[in-house]
Design a protein around this motif. Structure first.
Motif, PDB file in Angstrom:
ATOM      1  N   SER A   1       0.834  -1.209   0.000  1.00  0.00           N
ATOM      2  CA  SER A   1       0.000   0.000   0.000  1.00  0.00           C
ATOM      3  C   SER A   1       0.868   1.258   0.000  1.00  0.00           C
ATOM      4  CB  SER A   1      -0.961   0.009   1.181  1.00  0.00           C
ATOM      5  OG  SER A   1      -0.254   0.052   2.395  1.00  0.00           O
ATOM      6  N   GLU A   2       1.961   1.237   0.745  1.00  0.00           N
ATOM      7  CA  GLU A   2       2.879   2.377   0.767  1.00  0.00           C
ATOM      8  C   GLU A   2       3.570   2.528  -0.589  1.00  0.00           C
ATOM      9  OE1 GLU A   2       4.592   5.590   3.026  1.00  0.00           O
ATOM     10  OE2 GLU A   2       2.800   4.370   3.208  1.00  0.00           O
ATOM     11  N   MET A   3       3.949   1.415  -1.185  1.00  0.00           N
ATOM     12  CA  MET A   3       4.593   1.452  -2.498  1.00  0.00           C
ATOM     13  C   MET A   3       3.628   2.037  -3.539  1.00  0.00           C
ATOM     14  SD  MET A   3       6.674  -1.586  -4.432  1.00  0.00           S
ATOM     15  CE  MET A   3       7.816  -1.777  -3.086  1.00  0.00           C
TER      16      MET A   3
ATOM     17  N   GLN B   1       1.814   6.340  -7.227  1.00  0.00           N
ATOM     18  CA  GLN B   1       0.785   7.283  -7.688  1.00  0.00           C
ATOM     19  C   GLN B   1       1.282   8.724  -7.650  1.00  0.00           C
ATOM     20  OE1 GLN B   1      -2.658   6.441  -5.298  1.00  0.00           O
ATOM     21  NE2 GLN B   1      -3.015   4.464  -6.290  1.00  0.00           N
ATOM     22  N   ALA B   2       2.308   8.984  -6.883  1.00  0.00           N
ATOM     23  CA  ALA B   2       2.855  10.339  -6.753  1.00  0.00           C
ATOM     24  C   ALA B   2       4.193  10.456  -7.484  1.00  0.00           C
ATOM     25  CB  ALA B   2       3.008  10.705  -5.280  1.00  0.00           C
ATOM     26  N   GLY B   3       4.235  10.031  -8.733  1.00  0.00           N
ATOM     27  CA  GLY B   3       5.447  10.217  -9.531  1.00  0.00           C
ATOM     28  C   GLY B   3       6.217   8.960  -9.845  1.00  0.00           C
ATOM     29  N   ASN B   4       5.776   7.817  -9.329  1.00  0.00           N
ATOM     30  CA  ASN B   4       6.391   6.520  -9.639  1.00  0.00           C
ATOM     31  C   ASN B   4       7.849   6.394  -9.198  1.00  0.00           C
ATOM     32  OD1 ASN B   4       5.991   3.907 -10.538  1.00  0.00           O
ATOM     33  ND2 ASN B   4       6.801   4.350 -12.573  1.00  0.00           N
ATOM     34  N   TRP B   5       8.184   6.983  -8.044  1.00  0.00           N
ATOM     35  CA  TRP B   5       9.508   6.761  -7.461  1.00  0.00           C
ATOM     36  C   TRP B   5       9.368   6.672  -5.945  1.00  0.00           C
ATOM     37  CZ3 TRP B   5      12.078  10.919  -4.785  1.00  0.00           C
ATOM     38  CH2 TRP B   5      11.487  12.161  -4.908  1.00  0.00           C
TER      39      TRP B   5
ATOM     40  N   ALA C   1       5.278  12.010   3.948  1.00  0.00           N
ATOM     41  CA  ALA C   1       4.135  12.857   3.583  1.00  0.00           C
ATOM     42  C   ALA C   1       4.216  13.280   2.111  1.00  0.00           C
ATOM     43  CB  ALA C   1       4.094  14.089   4.483  1.00  0.00           C
ATOM     44  N   LEU C   2       5.198  12.755   1.389  1.00  0.00           N
ATOM     45  CA  LEU C   2       5.433  13.020  -0.033  1.00  0.00           C
ATOM     46  C   LEU C   2       5.916  14.436  -0.309  1.00  0.00           C
ATOM     47  CD1 LEU C   2       2.451  11.023  -1.602  1.00  0.00           C
ATOM     48  CD2 LEU C   2       4.796  10.244  -1.165  1.00  0.00           C
ATOM     49  N   ASN C   3       6.481  15.112   0.688  1.00  0.00           N
ATOM     50  CA  ASN C   3       7.142  16.404   0.472  1.00  0.00           C
ATOM     51  C   ASN C   3       8.475  16.131  -0.217  1.00  0.00           C
ATOM     52  OD1 ASN C   3       5.234  18.074   1.876  1.00  0.00           O
ATOM     53  ND2 ASN C   3       6.045  17.224   3.776  1.00  0.00           N
ATOM     54  N   VAL C   4       8.700  16.803  -1.346  1.00  0.00           N
ATOM     55  CA  VAL C   4       9.895  16.563  -2.161  1.00  0.00           C
ATOM     56  C   VAL C   4      10.962  17.602  -1.839  1.00  0.00           C
ATOM     57  CG1 VAL C   4      10.775  16.400  -4.526  1.00  0.00           C
ATOM     58  CG2 VAL C   4       8.491  15.547  -3.984  1.00  0.00           C
ATOM     59  N   SER C   5      12.208  17.146  -1.736  1.00  0.00           N
ATOM     60  CA  SER C   5      13.334  18.034  -1.474  1.00  0.00           C
ATOM     61  C   SER C   5      13.713  18.822  -2.717  1.00  0.00           C
ATOM     62  CB  SER C   5      14.556  17.221  -1.029  1.00  0.00           C
ATOM     63  OG  SER C   5      15.135  16.543  -2.142  1.00  0.00           O
TER      64      SER C   5
END
Length: 187
Positions: free
Chosen positions: A85-87, A92-96, A167-171
């Protein structure tokens, strides 16, 4: 010097050390960083590993990329192995995963991005204990192996890297220095 005087002197000395320690540690305040992770390029190095015995044990280079990070709420990394589920949430948020690395090889005086399957979903372990929040900082080391396949040629290569938290915050994106690594070479 009598025994009572020596004891009094020892007690005063320990009290002074304790007072200084409390005042030094009492001044410490936890750093504040943004909740989105921030990264810096710290270094890149290559080590040649000798060939071993057996299938797939040819001579190879181990590349180590060191990245410094800060994160305001400490939600970097995942429990490994990552649950399906985490994967799916990451995909879903960019495939990485939580570590994105793109390689650029110098060919004909231009850097061209390589499409390799090995860097499509990378993850690093949780960097703070479950349930703990707060600012964290440190270094991540990514290790890549480059086998000396026949025929091979050294190509100057650089990398662009990003990380993201749970939380899917990107650096921010960083770029490494250029380093030469062996690639399968066909004329």
């Amino acid at each position: 010097m009598n025994k009572a005087h020596a004891i009094r002197k020892t007690v005063l000395l320990h009290g002074l050390v304790l007072l200084i320690s409390l005042s030094v540690f009492g001044c410490f305040t936890e750093p504040t960083y943004p909740n989105a992770p921030q990264i810096t390029f710290k270094g890149i190095s290559r080590y040649t590993l000798a060939a071993g015995t057996g299938v797939g044990q040819q001579k190879r280079d181990s590349l180590v990329i060191t990245v410094g990070f800060t994160d305001g709420n400490g939600d970097l990394g995942n429990d490994l192995p990552i649950s399906s589920s985490e994967m799916n949430r990451y995909r879903q948020a960019g495939n990485w995963g939580n570590y994105k690395i793109r390689a650029f090889r110098l060919e004909n005086k231009q850097y061209k991005e390589l499409s390799t399957g090995e860097n499509t979903f990378l993850a690093f372990p949780r960097l703070s204990r479950e349930g703990r929040t707060g600012a964290i900082e440190g270094d991540l080391e990514l290790k890549q192996l480059y086998p000396y396949t026949q025929p091979y040629k050294f190509f100057p290569t650089k990398y662009r890297i990003q990380i993201r938290d749970r939380a899917l915050n990107v650096s921010n994106e960083i770029e490494t220095d250029t380093i030469s690594v062996p690639y399968l070479y066909k004329d």
